[in-house]
Design an enzyme around this catalytic site. Structure first.
Site, PDB file in Angstrom:
ATOM      1  N   LYS A   1     -36.087  -3.467  25.356  1.00  0.00           N
ATOM      2  CA  LYS A   1     -36.801  -5.101  24.510  1.00  0.00           C
ATOM      3  C   LYS A   1     -36.161  -5.824  25.096  1.00  0.00           C
ATOM      4  O   LYS A   1     -36.214  -7.570  24.543  1.00  0.00           O
ATOM      5  CB  LYS A   1     -35.566  -4.972  23.257  1.00  0.00           C
TER       6      LYS A   1
ATOM      7  N   HIS B   1     -37.881   2.570  32.336  1.00  0.00           N
ATOM      8  CA  HIS B   1     -36.552   1.792  31.923  1.00  0.00           C
ATOM      9  C   HIS B   1     -35.651   2.168  32.729  1.00  0.00           C
ATOM     10  O   HIS B   1     -34.092   2.430  32.632  1.00  0.00           O
ATOM     11  CB  HIS B   1     -36.120   1.939  30.569  1.00  0.00           C
TER      12      HIS B   1
ATOM     13  N   ARG C   1     -34.134 -10.360  30.330  1.00  0.00           N
ATOM     14  CA  ARG C   1     -33.966 -10.981  29.066  1.00  0.00           C
ATOM     15  C   ARG C   1     -32.583 -11.431  29.024  1.00  0.00           C
ATOM     16  O   ARG C   1     -31.812 -11.215  29.498  1.00  0.00           O
ATOM     17  CB  ARG C   1     -34.760 -10.070  28.254  1.00  0.00           C
TER      18      ARG C   1
ATOM     19  N   LYS D   1     -40.807 -11.124  17.180  1.00  0.00           N
ATOM     20  CA  LYS D   1     -40.677 -12.431  16.889  1.00  0.00           C
ATOM     21  C   LYS D   1     -41.294 -13.285  18.180  1.00  0.00           C
ATOM     22  O   LYS D   1     -41.935 -14.184  18.285  1.00  0.00           O
ATOM     23  CB  LYS D   1     -39.310 -13.340  17.353  1.00  0.00           C
ATOM     24  N   GLY D   2     -40.857 -12.892  19.346  1.00  0.00           N
ATOM     25  CA  GLY D   2     -41.327 -13.438  20.760  1.00  0.00           C
ATOM     26  C   GLY D   2     -41.078 -14.383  21.361  1.00  0.00           C
ATOM     27  O   GLY D   2     -41.408 -15.617  21.545  1.00  0.00           O
TER      28      GLY D   2
HETATM   29  P1  A3P Z   1     -38.161  -9.780  20.071  1.00  0.00           P
HETATM   30  O1  A3P Z   1     -37.540  -8.134  18.842  1.00  0.00           O
HETATM   31  O2  A3P Z   1     -36.559 -10.365  20.363  1.00  0.00           O
HETATM   32  O3  A3P Z   1     -39.662 -10.523  18.587  1.00  0.00           O
HETATM   33  P2  A3P Z   1     -39.851  -4.641  24.763  1.00  0.00           P
HETATM   34  O4  A3P Z   1     -41.868  -4.650  24.980  1.00  0.00           O
HETATM   35  O5  A3P Z   1     -39.684  -4.391  26.354  1.00  0.00           O
HETATM   36  O6  A3P Z   1     -40.137  -3.385  23.390  1.00  0.00           O
HETATM   37  O7  A3P Z   1     -39.733  -5.314  23.770  1.00  0.00           O
HETATM   38  C1  A3P Z   1     -39.962  -6.710  23.445  1.00  0.00           C
HETATM   39  C2  A3P Z   1     -39.704  -7.693  22.357  1.00  0.00           C
HETATM   40  O8  A3P Z   1     -40.688  -8.708  22.955  1.00  0.00           O
HETATM   41  C3  A3P Z   1     -40.144  -8.537  21.528  1.00  0.00           C
HETATM   42  O9  A3P Z   1     -39.247  -9.550  21.159  1.00  0.00           O
HETATM   43  C4  A3P Z   1     -40.945  -8.506  21.032  1.00  0.00           C
HETATM   44  O10 A3P Z   1     -41.784 -10.105  19.915  1.00  0.00           O
HETATM   45  C5  A3P Z   1     -41.480  -9.345  22.480  1.00  0.00           C
HETATM   46  N1  A3P Z   1     -43.039  -9.632  22.323  1.00  0.00           N
HETATM   47  C6  A3P Z   1     -44.310  -8.342  22.838  1.00  0.00           C
HETATM   48  N2  A3P Z   1     -44.621  -9.207  23.148  1.00  0.00           N
HETATM   49  C7  A3P Z   1     -44.724 -10.739  23.444  1.00  0.00           C
HETATM   50  C8  A3P Z   1     -45.937 -11.049  23.982  1.00  0.00           C
HETATM   51  N3  A3P Z   1     -46.855 -11.136  23.956  1.00  0.00           N
HETATM   52  N4  A3P Z   1     -45.553 -12.255  24.019  1.00  0.00           N
HETATM   53  C9  A3P Z   1     -43.675 -11.985  24.111  1.00  0.00           C
HETATM   54  N5  A3P Z   1     -42.626 -11.833  23.533  1.00  0.00           N
HETATM   55  C10 A3P Z   1     -42.888 -11.084  22.850  1.00  0.00           C
END
Ligand code: A3P
Length: 307
Positions: free
Chosen positions: A48, A110, A135, A270-271
């Site tokens: 995440k 991971h 992050r 949300k990103g």
């Molecule tokens: P949120 O849940 O805070 O929105 P992972 O890929 O390591 O599982 O992380 C997921 C997180 O990255 C999520 O955060 C997701 O929305 C965000 N994310 C995925 N794609 C993204 C992008 N292109 N730009 C920015 N954030 C992104």
């Protein structure tokens, strides 16, 4: 191995890390049998923290000569269907798929740095590169909570944000403690800057183009002046943006090492930076920040405290 049970889930402690039960055998197999190639790029992260985004960016950067950006697989395929997850592949008997991937391979993990196979971390002749993204842990925790709620809605305990918060503060969440996962790669990036690139999600959000250029230089695919003039960097930023990727559903057939098929909203929520504000009190945020500050002390790595 020591076990922790959270509702339906069992975590095992192996080499000072908590793993999902399904991952431990795979990790041991990777440690014994994975053979890196000098051209390999490992995308490492705590869950995440921006793994999906990093998969898209590195794949787009490294494949841009093969796939023109206007007709790129990422216009149709979710990043998880383009980049293999290493422990998932080993857990599902897809080791041969990893072996058969053409070079240069891109693979996600991971696993903490200390648990990577010696062939990756000690054998400098392998030359294998690692890109790590980290992050704000408060946003990692919030994102993880939402992810678990989608993953196992039947488990009441994971809907209690407070329980996950406590586990996180104790260092008991998967692939963690979180701080060890981050610090391991940070230290490696200081010791071996040509092998480990250490990037922060929030910096990438603020200036994605600079991150794209840094990644391209690091993995040995720098942009030519002609490409820069033609706007290739910006095209990659757009192709991999949250808005462009969020509607791509996942195939996750298992061939890329995914154990379960999840909807695209599990990876694109949300990103943004700072979503923790709506999920925890000021005191809870301060407590995480102080724990992390203590863990990071003397390392050279700093966490921006909530202001
Ligand atoms: P949120 O849940 O805070 O929105 P992972 O890929 O390591 O599982 O992380 C997921 C997180 O990255 C999520 O955060 C997701 O929305 C965000 N994310 C995925 N794609 C993204 C992008 N292109 N730009 C920015 N954030 C992104």
């Amino acid at each position: 191995l020591p076990v922790k049970v959270y509702g339906e889930r069992r975590y095992l402690e192996y080499q000072a890390t908590w793993w999902p039960e399904s991952a431990v055998q795979a990790v041991i197999a990777i440690q014994r049998r994975f053979r890196p190639r000098p051209s390999d790029v490992l995308l490492a992260s705590y869950p995440k923290s921006g793994t999906t985004w990093m998969k898209a960016l590195v794949f787009a950067i490294m494949s841009r000569k093969v796939y023109p950006l206007r007709d790129h697989p990422l216009l149709r395929l979710n990043p998880h269907d383009c980049v293999v997850h290493l422990s998932g592949a080993y857990a599902t008997g897809k080791e041969a798929v990893v072996e058969a991937l053409p070079s240069p391979r891109i693979m996600a993990v991971h696993m903490p740095f200390s648990t990577l196979p010696a062939s990756v971390v000690v054998d400098s002749s392998s030359g294998c590169k690692i890109v790590y993204v980290w992050r704000d842990p408060k946003d990692v925790l919030v994102s993880l909570w939402h992810y678990y709620r989608k993953l196992r809605p039947e488990e009441a305990h994971v809907s209690e944000f407070h329980d996950l918060y406590e586990s996180f503060c104790q260092g008991d969440t998967v692939f963690g403690p979180w701080w060890d996962n981050v610090l391991g790669y940070f230290r490696a990036s200081v010791e071996m800057p040509t092998r480990v690139l250490f990037l922060r999600y929030e910096d990438m959000l603020e200036d994605t183009a600079s991150a794209v250029v840094a990644i391209a230089n690091f993995v040995g695919c720098p942009f030519s002046a002609e490409e820069e003039r033609a706007g290739v960097v910006d095209a990659i930023v757009k192709l991999c943006s949250f808005e462009e990727l969020k509607n791509l559903d996942t195939n996750m057939s298992g061939s890329n090492g995914h154990l379960i098929k999840l909807p695209s909203s599990s990876y694109f929520r949300k990103g943004v930076a700072g979503d923790w504000v709506g999920h925890m009190t000021r005191e809870m945020a301060d407590r995480i920040d102080s724990i992390i500050q203590g863990k990071f002390q003397g390392s050279g790595l700093e966490i921006k405290r909530a202001s």
